[in-house]
Motif scaffolding. Structure first.
Motif, short mmCIF file in Angstrom:
data_model
loop_
_atom_site.label_atom_id
_atom_site.label_comp_id
_atom_site.label_asym_id
_atom_site.label_seq_id
_atom_site.Cartn_x
_atom_site.Cartn_y
_atom_site.Cartn_z
N ASN A 53 0.84 -1.21 0.00
CA ASN A 53 0.00 0.00 0.00
C ASN A 53 0.87 1.26 0.00
O ASN A 53 2.06 1.21 0.32
N PRO A 54 0.27 2.40 -0.37
CA PRO A 54 1.06 3.64 -0.50
C PRO A 54 1.77 4.05 0.78
O PRO A 54 2.80 4.73 0.73
N GLN A 55 1.25 3.62 1.94
CA GLN A 55 1.89 3.99 3.21
C GLN A 55 3.32 3.47 3.30
O GLN A 55 4.16 4.05 3.99
N VAL A 56 3.58 2.38 2.60
CA VAL A 56 4.94 1.84 2.61
C VAL A 56 5.91 2.86 2.01
O VAL A 56 7.01 3.06 2.51
N VAL A 57 5.45 3.52 0.95
CA VAL A 57 6.29 4.52 0.30
C VAL A 57 6.50 5.72 1.22
O VAL A 57 7.62 6.21 1.38
N ARG A 58 5.42 6.17 1.84
CA ARG A 58 5.53 7.28 2.80
C ARG A 58 6.50 6.93 3.93
O ARG A 58 7.36 7.72 4.30
N ALA A 63 11.78 7.33 6.62
CA ALA A 63 12.90 6.60 7.23
C ALA A 63 14.19 6.76 6.43
O ALA A 63 15.23 6.23 6.81
N GLY A 64 14.12 7.45 5.31
CA GLY A 64 15.33 7.64 4.50
C GLY A 64 15.66 6.44 3.62
O GLY A 64 16.76 6.32 3.11
N VAL A 65 14.69 5.54 3.46
CA VAL A 65 14.87 4.37 2.59
C VAL A 65 14.67 4.81 1.14
O VAL A 65 13.71 5.50 0.83
N ASN A 66 15.60 4.45 0.26
CA ASN A 66 15.49 4.87 -1.15
C ASN A 66 14.82 3.83 -2.04
O ASN A 66 14.16 4.16 -3.00
N VAL A 67 15.07 2.56 -1.73
CA VAL A 67 14.61 1.49 -2.62
C VAL A 67 13.76 0.49 -1.84
O VAL A 67 14.16 0.03 -0.77
N ILE A 68 12.58 0.17 -2.38
CA ILE A 68 11.70 -0.82 -1.76
C ILE A 68 11.60 -2.03 -2.68
O ILE A 68 11.40 -1.89 -3.89
N VAL A 69 11.72 -3.24 -2.10
CA VAL A 69 11.54 -4.46 -2.88
C VAL A 69 10.28 -5.16 -2.39
O VAL A 69 10.14 -5.45 -1.20
N PHE A 70 9.34 -5.43 -3.29
CA PHE A 70 8.15 -6.19 -2.95
C PHE A 70 8.41 -7.66 -3.21
O PHE A 70 8.79 -8.03 -4.32
N VAL A 71 8.22 -8.48 -2.18
CA VAL A 71 8.53 -9.90 -2.33
C VAL A 71 7.30 -10.67 -2.81
O VAL A 71 6.20 -10.14 -2.86
N ARG A 72 7.52 -11.94 -3.15
CA ARG A 72 6.47 -12.86 -3.59
C ARG A 72 5.66 -12.31 -4.77
O ARG A 72 4.47 -12.53 -4.88
N ASP A 73 6.36 -11.55 -5.61
CA ASP A 73 5.76 -11.10 -6.86
C ASP A 73 4.50 -10.26 -6.68
O ASP A 73 3.62 -10.27 -7.53
N LYS A 74 4.41 -9.57 -5.55
CA LYS A 74 3.23 -8.75 -5.34
C LYS A 74 3.31 -7.49 -6.20
O LYS A 74 4.34 -6.83 -6.24
N THR A 75 2.23 -7.20 -6.86
CA THR A 75 2.19 -6.00 -7.69
C THR A 75 1.48 -4.89 -6.92
O THR A 75 0.35 -5.06 -6.50
N PRO A 76 2.16 -3.78 -6.72
CA PRO A 76 1.53 -2.70 -5.96
C PRO A 76 0.43 -2.01 -6.76
O PRO A 76 0.48 -2.01 -8.00
N PRO A 77 -0.54 -1.43 -6.08
CA PRO A 77 -1.60 -0.69 -6.79
C PRO A 77 -1.04 0.59 -7.41
O PRO A 77 0.02 1.06 -6.99
#
Ligand SMILES: Nc1ncnc2c1ncn2[C@@H]1O[C@H](COP(=O)(O)OP(=O)(O)OP(=O)(O)O)[C@@H](O)[C@H]1O
Ligand SMILES: [Mg+2]
Lengths: 123, 320
Positions: A53-58, A63-77
């Protein structure tokens, strides 16, 4: 390890690219709890998560995280992709599970944060 | 060849140097090369140069560069009546090429010397992939300089305006007050205020560590307004010379047992909130850990007030 190598190790796909693939990643971390990301996240870290969900990006942004990896082939909305574009966060998808994705990166030399104590006040 | 900067400032001269040392040849070359087949006659070369408005071209067999022919060779063939000679008889065979992965410094070194005015660009296999001339080089460097120039100017403008407020506006005690209104359960906008706060503090040129700590705290506090109140609330950020004060105020349900909610792991968040990754009961603990002072006041039915202070150490907005 740089972003390009990280994506290769995970057989991943870049969904949103906001960073140079040659950029070095200082360490990795994994969490499905946003407060954990805020507590243990560090500048430039790559975050592996099962949430899309978008909150992950926020949360990553704060937190100063630049790159997010979604596991198990989940496609974000689409909202998540859009927010990532606006917030200068890069998104990657991998078909490995959380366990294996973390294991592969760690084995390939991407370090974690080391032991953490919750009372620990150091940043 | 030398790039003469005219009356640019020193900063821009180093920008040119930086670009020359950091830009790869691939990004300054023309990728669509007009190449000449070894079976062409000098007459055909002359016609091609006229039609395509070029003054030289590599001679290519397969994809390998075997020579280079220029307008001077054409003139010579006309003077000597050799227009029906093969291009391979008159071309220069000692061709200086550059790799597409090398830096523009290599081009600058080779162009113009011993009359080289164009350098064929080759890949790892020696196959022709482009050509670079003084023209393609200058055009792409100028384009890149323009881009980074505009970026720098935009950044300068923002940081200037923001960080000088404490010098330009004088009073006995100046502070900057930012106020945000947060709606309950509005997950589309949840975190927006925190994101704006973080960016504002960056523009004020606060140290990254402080910005980060404030960001984490204010985001946890904002999410608590979104998640745990039924009528939203307000966030106030006061930036002073020596500290940042943050307060969140809401007139929501309030908290009965303050000790309990401050315990790491305690949460009243419902299942669907937990599915979103919140409700670990770590928010207030996180705020306490990153801040210098945290004060929570609340009573059931009377709303909640959270005050957070961050002191600047060895830094003050005065001398930034
Ligand atoms: N503004 C508020 N109004 C009413 N209750 C609140 C408010 N802020 C916090 N609480 C109560 O305090 C508890 C603990 O808050 P805290 O931020 O530490 O954890 P959380 O929000 O439940 O989970 P997390 O922050 O880890 O996502 C909440 O579950 C809630 O019961
Ligand atoms: Mg919370």
């Amino acid at each position: 390890m740089n972003i390009r190598e990280m994506v290769e190790v995970l057989n991943g796909k870049i969904l949103v690219q906001n960073h140079n693939p040659d950029e070095e990643l200082p360490r990795g971390g994994a969490a499905d709890l946003m407060s954990d990301v805020l507590a243990f996240g560090s500048e430039g870290m790559v975050l592996l998560t099962g949430l899309t969900n978008p909150q992950v990006v926020r949360t990553a942004e704060m937190a100063g995280v630049n790159v997010i990896v979604f596991v198990r082939d989940k496609t974000p909305p689409p909202e998540t992709l859009e927010l990532a574009r606006d917030s200068c966060i890069s998104l990657v998808r991998t078909s490995y599970t959380m366990y294996e994705a973390c294991g592969r990166l760690y084995q390939a030399g991407l370090p974690g944060r080391g032991p953490v104590k919750i009372e620990n006040n150091s940043w | 060849m030398k790039i003469i900067p005219g009356d640019m400032s020193t900063q821009e001269i180093t920008k040119v140097q930086e670009l020359i040392y950091t830009t790869r040849v691939e990004s300054v070359m023309a990728p669509n090369v007009i190449a000449i087949d070894p079976s062409s006659s000098m007459g055909q070369v002359k016609d091609l140069m006229r039609d395509k408005h070029i003054s030289g071209a590599p001679v290519v067999k397969g994809k390998q560069v075997i020579g280079i022919v220029t307008i001077r060779d054409v003139i010579r063939s006309m003077e000597e009546g050799k227009l029906d000679f093969l291009v391979t008889d008159l071309m220069t065979t000692d061709v200086r090429t550059v790799s597409k992965d090398s830096m523009v410094t290599d081009v600058v070194k080779n162009l113009g010397q011993q009359g080289f005015s164009r350098l064929p660009v080759v890949d790892q296999n020696g196959d022709l992939v482009g050509i670079v001339t003084a023209g393609t080089l200058i055009r792409s460097l100028l384009k890149q300089m323009d881009k980074s120039f505009q970026r720098n100017e935009a950044e300068k403008l923002y940081t200037y305006r923001a960080s000088h407020i404490f010098q330009d506006i004088s009073s006995d005690d100046t502070s900057l007050l930012l106020r945000f209104f947060v709606n309950e359960r509005d997950f589309d906008n949840a975190g927006k205020a925190s994101s704006l706060i973080k960016r504002s503090l960056q523009r004020l040129m606060l140290r990254p560590q402080i910005v980060r700590r404030v960001g984490v705290a204010v985001y946890e506090a904002e999410m608590n307004l979104v998640i745990h109140t039924d009528i939203g609330g307000e966030i106030t950020v006061e930036v002073r010379k020596d500290r940042v004060n943050i307060s969140t105020v809401d007139h929501g349900p309030g908290i009965g047992d303050l000790k309990q909610v401050l315990q790491p792991g305690f949460s009243t968040a419902p299942e669907w909130i937990r599915d979103m990754g919140f409700g670990a009961g770590m928010g207030l603990a996180n705020i306490r850990r990153v801040s210098d002072v945290m004060k929570l006041t609340s009573a059931p039915g009377e709303g909640t007030r959270l005050e957070i202070v961050f002191n600047f150490q060895n830094e003050s907005l005065d001398n930034m």
